[in-house]
Design a protein around this motif. Structure first.
Motif, PDB file in Angstrom:
ATOM      1  N   VAL A   1       0.852  -1.185   0.000  1.00 44.70           N
ATOM      2  CA  VAL A   1       0.000   0.000   0.000  1.00 44.70           C
ATOM      3  C   VAL A   1       0.888   1.235   0.000  1.00 44.70           C
ATOM      4  N   GLY A   2       0.278   2.410  -0.018  1.00 47.76           N
ATOM      5  CA  GLY A   2       1.016   3.659  -0.164  1.00 47.76           C
ATOM      6  C   GLY A   2       1.561   4.251   1.121  1.00 47.76           C
ATOM      7  N   PHE A   3       2.158   3.438   1.971  1.00 43.05           N
ATOM      8  CA  PHE A   3       2.796   3.963   3.170  1.00 43.05           C
ATOM      9  C   PHE A   3       4.160   4.554   2.823  1.00 43.05           C
ATOM     10  N   LEU A   4       4.450   5.694   3.418  1.00 44.37           N
ATOM     11  CA  LEU A   4       5.766   6.315   3.271  1.00 44.37           C
ATOM     12  C   LEU A   4       6.827   5.412   3.886  1.00 44.37           C
ATOM     13  N   PRO A   5       8.111   5.619   3.547  1.00 41.49           N
ATOM     14  CA  PRO A   5       9.165   4.811   4.161  1.00 41.49           C
ATOM     15  C   PRO A   5       9.073   4.840   5.685  1.00 41.49           C
ATOM     16  N   ALA A   6       9.385   3.704   6.275  1.00 37.49           N
ATOM     17  CA  ALA A   6       9.264   3.528   7.719  1.00 37.49           C
ATOM     18  C   ALA A   6      10.176   4.471   8.495  1.00 37.49           C
TER      19      ALA A   6
ATOM     20  N   VAL B   1       6.463  -1.496  -4.041  1.00 34.52           N
ATOM     21  CA  VAL B   1       6.592  -2.758  -4.786  1.00 34.52           C
ATOM     22  C   VAL B   1       7.993  -2.849  -5.378  1.00 34.52           C
ATOM     23  N   ARG B   2       8.450  -1.764  -5.960  1.00 33.61           N
ATOM     24  CA  ARG B   2       9.790  -1.748  -6.571  1.00 33.61           C
ATOM     25  C   ARG B   2      10.865  -2.045  -5.531  1.00 33.61           C
ATOM     26  N   ALA B   3      10.723  -1.507  -4.326  1.00 32.97           N
ATOM     27  CA  ALA B   3      11.709  -1.757  -3.261  1.00 32.97           C
ATOM     28  C   ALA B   3      11.788  -3.246  -2.927  1.00 32.97           C
ATOM     29  N   VAL B   4      10.650  -3.921  -2.900  1.00 33.33           N
ATOM     30  CA  VAL B   4      10.661  -5.361  -2.623  1.00 33.33           C
ATOM     31  C   VAL B   4      11.277  -6.120  -3.796  1.00 33.33           C
ATOM     32  N   LEU B   5      10.919  -5.732  -5.022  1.00 30.46           N
ATOM     33  CA  LEU B   5      11.540  -6.355  -6.192  1.00 30.46           C
ATOM     34  C   LEU B   5      13.060  -6.235  -6.116  1.00 30.46           C
ATOM     35  N   GLU B   6      13.545  -5.032  -5.854  1.00 31.40           N
ATOM     36  CA  GLU B   6      14.989  -4.801  -5.808  1.00 31.40           C
ATOM     37  C   GLU B   6      15.653  -5.555  -4.655  1.00 31.40           C
TER      38      GLU B   6
ATOM     39  N   ALA C   1      15.401  -8.224  -8.307  1.00 28.97           N
ATOM     40  CA  ALA C   1      14.591  -8.097  -9.523  1.00 28.97           C
ATOM     41  C   ALA C   1      14.371  -6.627  -9.863  1.00 28.97           C
ATOM     42  N   SER C   2      13.750  -6.411 -11.021  1.00 28.12           N
ATOM     43  CA  SER C   2      13.366  -5.072 -11.451  1.00 28.12           C
ATOM     44  C   SER C   2      11.984  -5.171 -12.082  1.00 28.12           C
ATOM     45  N   TRP C   3      11.445  -4.038 -12.503  1.00 27.24           N
ATOM     46  CA  TRP C   3      10.152  -4.053 -13.181  1.00 27.24           C
ATOM     47  C   TRP C   3      10.195  -4.907 -14.439  1.00 27.24           C
ATOM     48  N   ASP C   4      11.337  -4.971 -15.119  1.00 24.71           N
ATOM     49  CA  ASP C   4      11.429  -5.791 -16.327  1.00 24.71           C
ATOM     50  C   ASP C   4      11.257  -7.280 -16.024  1.00 24.71           C
TER      51      ASP C   4
ATOM     52  N   ILE D   1      -5.509   2.052  -2.542  1.00 21.66           N
ATOM     53  CA  ILE D   1      -4.940   1.128  -3.525  1.00 21.66           C
ATOM     54  C   ILE D   1      -3.977   0.155  -2.862  1.00 21.66           C
ATOM     55  N   GLU D   2      -3.933  -1.045  -3.409  1.00 18.69           N
ATOM     56  CA  GLU D   2      -2.966  -2.062  -3.012  1.00 18.69           C
ATOM     57  C   GLU D   2      -2.478  -2.721  -4.299  1.00 18.69           C
ATOM     58  N   ILE D   3      -1.193  -3.054  -4.349  1.00 22.64           N
ATOM     59  CA  ILE D   3      -0.614  -3.670  -5.544  1.00 22.64           C
ATOM     60  C   ILE D   3       0.297  -4.812  -5.110  1.00 22.64           C
ATOM     61  N   ASP D   4       0.196  -5.958  -5.794  1.00 19.58           N
ATOM     62  CA  ASP D   4       1.165  -7.023  -5.611  1.00 19.58           C
ATOM     63  C   ASP D   4       1.758  -7.380  -6.969  1.00 19.58           C
ATOM     64  N   ALA D   5       2.831  -8.149  -6.972  1.00 11.51           N
ATOM     65  CA  ALA D   5       3.499  -8.484  -8.228  1.00 11.51           C
ATOM     66  C   ALA D   5       4.174  -9.830  -8.137  1.00 11.51           C
TER      67      ALA D   5
END
Length: 136
Positions: A35-40, A64-69, A73-76, A127-131
């Protein structure tokens, strides 16, 4: 057998229950719903990026990108993105934000995506997003 690794980026709070922000096993990486929480910030509760869909969507995508990285991983590498909105009236605005964001990211091929309306998010969250990503 491939080891399963739980992922929690430094920008994220420790989950409040026994789950992970993401999990990598072999070349698969599943990002849990973000979700759209600011950095901890230590000692402060999670804070939404703002009241608007734009603010929350951009922060959610950053999370989401932070978890991918964190998982290498990346968005690609993203194969599937699932978006959960709390209001059907937000579809058009989300599509504009989403398209602009991924254009800025220089994404070569768009992942498959699904958007649905879900009313179970905590109050104030829009909004919530998973990948799901597959690393080569």
């Amino acid at each position: 057998m491939t080891e399963k690794t739980a992922l929690t980026p430094a920008t994220h709070t420790t989950p409040p229950a026994k789950f992970s922000h993401g999990v990598r096993k072999g070349n698969l990486l599943q990002v849990a719903g973000q979700v759209g929480f600011l950095p901890a910030v230590d000692g402060r509760p999670p804070t939404p990026a703002g009241p608007t869909l734009r603010e929350q969507t951009l922060q959610t995508l950053a999370n989401v990108r932070a978890v991918l990285e964190e998982g290498g991983a990346s968005w690609d590498d993203a194969m599937m993105i699932r978006v959960y909105l709390t209001d059907v009236a937000h579809f058009a605005e989300l599509n504009e934000i989403y398209d602009a964001y991924f254009e800025e990211q220089g994404l070569t091929e768009a992942p498959a995506a699904r958007t649905t309306v879900y009313v179970g998010l905590p109050p104030g969250l829009l909004i919530e997003i998973d990948a799901l990503a597959v690393l080569s």
